[in-house]
Design a protein around this motif. Structure first.
Motif, PDB file in Angstrom:
ATOM      1  N   GLU A 188      31.245  39.440  51.040  1.00  0.00           N
ATOM      2  CA  GLU A 188      32.693  39.236  51.146  1.00  0.00           C
ATOM      3  C   GLU A 188      33.284  38.703  49.837  1.00  0.00           C
ATOM      4  N   THR A 238      36.835  36.998  48.380  1.00  0.00           N
ATOM      5  CA  THR A 238      38.066  36.353  48.826  1.00  0.00           C
ATOM      6  C   THR A 238      38.911  35.944  47.619  1.00  0.00           C
ATOM      7  N   ILE A 244      42.153  43.024  46.247  1.00  0.00           N
ATOM      8  CA  ILE A 244      40.895  42.973  46.995  1.00  0.00           C
ATOM      9  C   ILE A 244      41.041  43.954  48.143  1.00  0.00           C
ATOM     10  N   GLN A 261      39.221  45.395  51.669  1.00  0.00           N
ATOM     11  CA  GLN A 261      38.239  45.101  52.694  1.00  0.00           C
ATOM     12  C   GLN A 261      37.392  46.344  52.962  1.00  0.00           C
ATOM     13  N   TRP A 309      33.211  45.608  50.219  1.00  0.00           N
ATOM     14  CA  TRP A 309      34.325  44.884  49.633  1.00  0.00           C
ATOM     15  C   TRP A 309      34.550  45.425  48.235  1.00  0.00           C
TER      16      TRP A 309
END
Length: 120
Positions: A35, A37, A74, A76, A85
């Motif tokens: 992931e 973020t 970013i 997903q 990602w």
């Protein structure tokens, strides 16, 4: 013998590393199985180092060091073809940095003098 797949490492200003990244050839989109973020990048883009696992930077749209970078996007896993990602960085051009600095100085002066710049 099969050639080992090239991966990329992005090292942020605080020394944090985002490793095991893949990169679209000639593109600027990094892909990660883990992931990604926005918080990872907060305050960490003043100097960003990019390196390839085999030391060969060909096929990378980025220089090996970005100064005053910003996180563009970013994505997903549901939004990427490979289900990973993805993120894009860019180096902020010097003229944009200059304009932002001037704007910040004007805002400070206006606040100090209790002047509303919108009225001017």
């Amino acid at each position: 013998m099969e050639k080992e797949k090239r991966t990329w490492t992005v090292t942020l200003a605080d020394g944090a590393k985002i490793e095991g990244l893949t990169l679209n050839s000639g593109a600027n989109t990094f892909h990660s199985e883990t992931e990604i973020t926005p918080e990872m990048f907060d305050g960490n883009l003043s100097e960003v180092h990019i390196s390839a696992s085999d030391g060969d930077m060909t096929g990378c749209a980025y220089p090996d060091t970005l100064h005053d970078a910003e996180l563009v996007q970013i994505m997903q896993p549901a939004d990427t073809p490979d289900g990973q990602w993805a993120f894009i960085l860019r180096e902020i051009p010097a003229d944009q940095l200059f304009m932002a600095k001037i704007q910040a100085q004007l805002d400070f002066l206006a606040m100090s003098a209790d002047v509303d710049l919108e009225d001017m």
